[in-house]
Motif scaffolding. Structure first.
Motif, mmCIF file in Angstrom:
data_model
loop_
_atom_site.group_PDB
_atom_site.id
_atom_site.type_symbol
_atom_site.label_atom_id
_atom_site.label_comp_id
_atom_site.label_asym_id
_atom_site.label_seq_id
_atom_site.Cartn_x
_atom_site.Cartn_y
_atom_site.Cartn_z
ATOM 1 N N VAL A 8 0.874 -1.176 0.000
ATOM 2 C CA VAL A 8 0.000 0.000 0.000
ATOM 3 C C VAL A 8 0.909 1.223 0.000
ATOM 4 N N GLU A 9 0.711 2.104 -0.963
ATOM 5 C CA GLU A 9 1.543 3.298 -1.067
ATOM 6 C C GLU A 9 1.124 4.357 -0.046
ATOM 7 N N GLU A 10 1.950 5.391 0.092
ATOM 8 C CA GLU A 10 1.818 6.387 1.151
ATOM 9 C C GLU A 10 0.527 7.189 1.163
ATOM 10 N N ASP A 11 -0.127 7.381 0.056
ATOM 11 C CA ASP A 11 -1.294 8.258 -0.005
ATOM 12 C C ASP A 11 -2.594 7.604 0.436
ATOM 13 N N CYS A 12 -2.520 6.478 1.148
ATOM 14 C CA CYS A 12 -3.707 5.792 1.654
ATOM 15 C C CYS A 12 -4.515 6.738 2.532
ATOM 16 N N ASP A 30 -2.934 3.000 11.213
ATOM 17 C CA ASP A 30 -3.098 4.417 10.857
ATOM 18 C C ASP A 30 -3.499 4.524 9.392
ATOM 19 N N ILE A 31 -2.941 3.611 8.606
ATOM 20 C CA ILE A 31 -3.314 3.451 7.196
ATOM 21 C C ILE A 31 -3.469 1.956 6.952
ATOM 22 N N SER A 32 -3.930 1.609 5.801
ATOM 23 C CA SER A 32 -4.034 0.192 5.458
ATOM 24 C C SER A 32 -2.636 -0.402 5.329
ATOM 25 N N THR A 33 -2.492 -1.613 5.823
ATOM 26 C CA THR A 33 -1.207 -2.304 5.823
ATOM 27 C C THR A 33 -1.429 -3.745 5.384
ATOM 28 N N VAL A 34 -0.441 -4.307 4.732
ATOM 29 C CA VAL A 34 -0.498 -5.708 4.308
ATOM 30 C C VAL A 34 0.006 -6.575 5.462
ATOM 31 N N PRO A 55 -10.247 3.809 -3.643
ATOM 32 C CA PRO A 55 -10.636 5.116 -4.191
ATOM 33 C C PRO A 55 -9.456 6.019 -4.541
ATOM 34 N N VAL A 56 -8.280 5.742 -3.994
ATOM 35 C CA VAL A 56 -7.110 6.562 -4.315
ATOM 36 C C VAL A 56 -6.022 5.760 -5.045
#
Length: 63
Positions: A8-12, A30-34, A55-56
């Motif tokens: 997952v890239e930084e702009d999640c 904090d963000i989506s993580t694998v 969506p992003v």
């Protein structure tokens, strides 16, 4: 071809959609993580659906 890597890239934006689609691979912190150590081959269709539904467009994978 089998999926060999998922990230997952930084702009999640932490919407949680990927976790709803594929909780076996993604977790929301904090963000989506694998989740590490998951066999991607068992969840390829859901990983692709999560990536296409993001969506992003920050869920990426390599085959």
């Amino acid at each position: 071809m089998a999926i060999s890597k998922v990230w997952v890239e930084e702009d999640c934006i932490a919407c949680g959609l990927c976790v709803e689609i594929c909780p076996e691979v993604f977790v929301l912190k904090d963000i989506s993580t694998v989740i590490e150590g998951v066999s991607y081959s068992d969840h390829e269709a859901k990983i692709k659906e999560a990536a296409e539904s993001c969506p992003v467009s920050v869920i990426k994978y390599t085959e």
